[in-house]
Write an enzyme that holds these catalytic residues in place. Structure first.
Site, PDB file in Angstrom:
ATOM      1  N   ALA A   1       0.851  -1.189   0.000  1.00 37.67           N
ATOM      2  CA  ALA A   1       0.000   0.000   0.000  1.00 37.67           C
ATOM      3  C   ALA A   1       0.888   1.240   0.000  1.00 37.67           C
ATOM      4  O   ALA A   1       1.825   1.327   0.784  1.00 37.67           O
ATOM      5  CB  ALA A   1      -0.915   0.014   1.225  1.00 37.67           C
TER       6      ALA A   1
ATOM      7  N   LYS B   1       8.934   3.331  15.912  1.00 32.39           N
ATOM      8  CA  LYS B   1       9.265   3.541  17.323  1.00 32.39           C
ATOM      9  C   LYS B   1       8.370   4.573  17.977  1.00 32.39           C
ATOM     10  O   LYS B   1       8.012   4.427  19.147  1.00 32.39           O
ATOM     11  CB  LYS B   1      10.728   3.953  17.487  1.00 32.39           C
ATOM     12  CG  LYS B   1      11.176   5.094  16.595  1.00 32.39           C
ATOM     13  CD  LYS B   1      12.097   4.580  15.512  1.00 32.39           C
ATOM     14  CE  LYS B   1      12.493   5.671  14.554  1.00 32.39           C
ATOM     15  NZ  LYS B   1      13.269   5.158  13.435  1.00 32.39           N
TER      16      LYS B   1
ATOM     17  N   GLY C   1      22.791  13.817   3.539  1.00 38.64           N
ATOM     18  CA  GLY C   1      21.679  12.890   3.745  1.00 38.64           C
ATOM     19  C   GLY C   1      21.694  12.217   5.104  1.00 38.64           C
ATOM     20  O   GLY C   1      20.905  11.311   5.351  1.00 38.64           O
TER      21      GLY C   1
ATOM     22  N   LYS D   1      13.095   5.353  21.306  1.00 34.38           N
ATOM     23  CA  LYS D   1      13.771   4.049  21.359  1.00 34.38           C
ATOM     24  C   LYS D   1      14.132   3.683  22.801  1.00 34.38           C
ATOM     25  O   LYS D   1      13.981   2.532  23.214  1.00 34.38           O
ATOM     26  CB  LYS D   1      15.020   4.085  20.484  1.00 34.38           C
ATOM     27  CG  LYS D   1      14.698   4.296  18.994  1.00 34.38           C
ATOM     28  CD  LYS D   1      15.948   4.699  18.218  1.00 34.38           C
ATOM     29  CE  LYS D   1      15.651   4.934  16.748  1.00 34.38           C
ATOM     30  NZ  LYS D   1      16.777   5.625  16.065  1.00 34.38           N
TER      31      LYS D   1
END
Lengths: 436, 436
Positions: free
Chosen positions: B43, B105, B187, B205
């Site tokens: 999806a 998370k 990045g 986390k």
């Protein structure tokens, strides 16, 4: 629900850790496992000694076989070490339908295929987290945590005794024999340290890692095993100058053609995390095709660290023993009917880089002769240092680092170089891995 | 046996890794799991973009809810991130009897209790290895591999972006803003890096690690969260001179009275293995009462490393979904009816050591005033360096390292010191942990 009934075979260091930690963490273990884990009895060769070490709250028997097969026992924990009678007891326990937890790497590296087949046929679990790297859950990591990967290689410091010795040799500039004596005095090395310092213990563990990484049977007899007894302080020093540390590594690698399985001293770049694992600690690097490098670090031996792994296995078995055997985690990570027949490669087909130290005459032409031989064998040089000969010296140390090459070629080159009149002592050869 | 049918919700970076690795390692996965794992459909919000990224071998739908509840789907893999509609989709999948694998998370840290309760009631598995530290199998290690231990504390570098930034700041002596820009260009940091640099991602986390370590519900709202945006190059330099590195750590600790759950920049001794984890790598130290310290290292993010964890969960679910739900590994490591009600401690009750940097007047009596205040608050000094004031300078940097103390006392001391006329700038306070 009735607690699972556990029998301990053996009453040594690890057994005493298991008894202590099970008692101490009883409530928490029950909360984790959802069911009690109860020590039913212990088998010991010397009950008086066992009682002195473990207390007398638990029944102690000298009849190992009777305990291993006693009807009320659910899980047999084998902590005796050695091949016999551990093998017979484990097989008898399996035949009697018991699940087995063992810390016995020698037994599994040598008789694992027989034991796992028996367990498979009987539908019981043989768990062995404690057999490799003590308290580090490396079996679980490779077998389950990295199950999505094709494992490319594993390289590990999996013997604490030798790592302690190598750390001390480097730190203090001492030679092997001196440090070994200290290690024995401190309890880091046994009175008979052969299995550790000759690399046999590490090779047992590497054999097990090899099987669960690549889905091949355990094949200890195919492992290449070289210990640290011949290592000299000079090489540790030169390696340092070149930016490397020397560690005893267990290495297993899938080359596509076959599988490398080897234990030997190895130069590794000092900047790698694993190069900085000091003292008796263990660490294992696992390279997976998807995850890249991962590292697992902790205590590889000792009473409670090893007990930690044994008890994790007990919790696992408690949680999972009711699952139908077709839907458990396979012993060797891969389904028994889907094992690979990739061969373990003989050492002369292994590809690695090398550190060479030659004691050579300090005269013109020597280097030309040596580099000619290397070139003839197709070995390319990565770096080279020649120590200046001291005042009045006529010999000097020449250090050569090579790129990756096939071990057979290196053997041939060393054989030829060794015959040169200008080469004055046995050539030292230490393998080198970049671990990336 | 028919392969298990998998639906992917989401078509981003991690999804593309899952598609790639599942295809590449198909044969090996089948050998491990004993059963095929087949991607049935994906999806995606933008099917054209998804097709461009993932190829058109798989059906792509925009109807997430229909796919999450489709009768032929066995496992729903949620890789959308964010709270809504991920929460609704996961709950719908569970209600429809699907097992769920998620890398989300934030969702678990905030709505985990609801989700795990729903899964428990329905007898399905929610697996979330990918939610913490990417490819490192840390969930499995804590929940299963260390199940024999009472966990004492966990401290981890669990956000790669901030570790990259801190590594660069230290390496190159640059300030935060400059490095952040570079990290964005490379990045390593997102266009909106708030969740990373403010510590929120690490806190999500840490919240999950806290729950599985101590058997408490997830309680993200109780976490103390402090990011790295205020860190100055000067403090990284001073820390270095004192033998420390500064890392953004997620820390959770059981003090017996309660549980600490906090994320903040932390001085740690440079000799610790975790202090040498550089760049975007993650590492988690887990201290167990039996095993001692263990460390887990690897890539904490990225397409294939995260896919590695997702697929490990798929293999786990494949292996274990037929087990009766009472005998699976509990979602949060402890049985749902055996959770602890230990409270998460408010930050002012946390005990830790401190690094303080004060800009002070270069005059007699200043040090006496400051040390008097610390003594009044019961804070003892571990070390102190005072930079000599430069030629013509009338102010200087004073660095104070303290022993462990309660945060409330430190807050009081800082408040009082800050009012002294000889203290010229806001006092910098960074927490310090020895991690042993």
């Amino acid at each position: 629900m009735k607690p699972l009934q556990i029998a301990l075979l053996g009453a040594g260091t690890v057994a005493s850790g298991v008894v202590k930690v099970l008692a101490r963490n009883q409530e928490e273990l029950q909360r984790r496992a959802g069911r009690g884990i109860a020590l039913a009895a212990i088998a010991a060769r010397n009950p008086d000694k066992a009682r002195a070490a473990l207390g007398d709250a638990l029944p102690i028997t000298t009849d190992f076989m009777a305990l291993a097969t006693r009807p009320d026992i659910d899980i047999v924990v084998e902590l005796m070490g050695g091949i016999s009678p551990a093998r017979e007891l484990v097989l008898a326990a399996i035949a009697a339908g018991k699940h087995v937890v063992t810390a016995n790497k020698a037994l599994l590296a040598i008789h694992g295929n027989e034991i796992f087949a028996a367990a498979q046929a009987k539908g019981v679990i043989v768990a062995f987290e404690a057999a490799v790297a003590g308290g580090i859950p490396i079996i679980k990591a490779v077998r389950e945590g990295l199950a999505g990967n094709r494992i490319e290689w594993i390289a590990g410091i999996i013997n604490g005794t030798t790592n302690f010795i190598l750390s001390e040799m480097r730190d203090k500039g001492l030679d092997f024999a001196t440090v070994l004596k200290q290690a024995q005095a401190l309890g880091y090395a046994e009175a008979d340290p052969t299995f550790d310092i000759e690399g046999v213990d590490a090779a047992h563990k590497a054999t097990i890692l090899c099987a669960i990484a690549f889905g091949v049977p355990v094949q200890f007899d195919k492992a290449y095993v070289e210990g640290i007894t011949a290592l000299q302080a000079a090489d540790i020093r030169y390696a340092e100058q070149l930016g490397y540390r020397i560690k005893l590594l267990g290495i297993t690698k899938n080359t596509g053609e076959g599988i490398e399985l080897r234990v030997h001293p190895t130069l590794i770049p000092a900047t790698r995390l694993i190069a900085n694992v000091e003292g008796a600690m263990n660490a294992v690097v696992v390279q997976g095709d998807a995850v890249g490098p991962t590292l697992y670090y902790g205590k590889g031996a000792g009473s409670e660290p090893t007990a930690s792994a044994v008890i994790a296995d007990l919790v696992d078995v408690t949680r999972l023993h009711t699952a139908d055997p077709e839907h458990r985690v396979p012993h060797l990570a891969f389904q028994p009917d889907a094992m690979s027949d990739l061969p373990i490669l003989p050492m002369d087909q292994v590809v690695t880089a090398y550190y060479l130290r030659l004691r050579v005459a300090d005269q013109t032409g020597v280097l030309a002769d040596l580099t000619r031989i290397l070139a003839d064998e197709g070995i390319s040089i990565d770096g080279l240092i020649q120590r200046e000969a001291g005042e009045g010296e006529h010999q000097t140390d020449l250090i050569i680092l090579t790129h990756d090459t096939v071990e057979a070629h290196m053997n041939a080159a060393i054989g030829r170089m060794q015959t040169l009149p200008s080469v004055h002592a046995p050539i030292v050869r230490i393998r080198k891995e970049e671990l990336r």
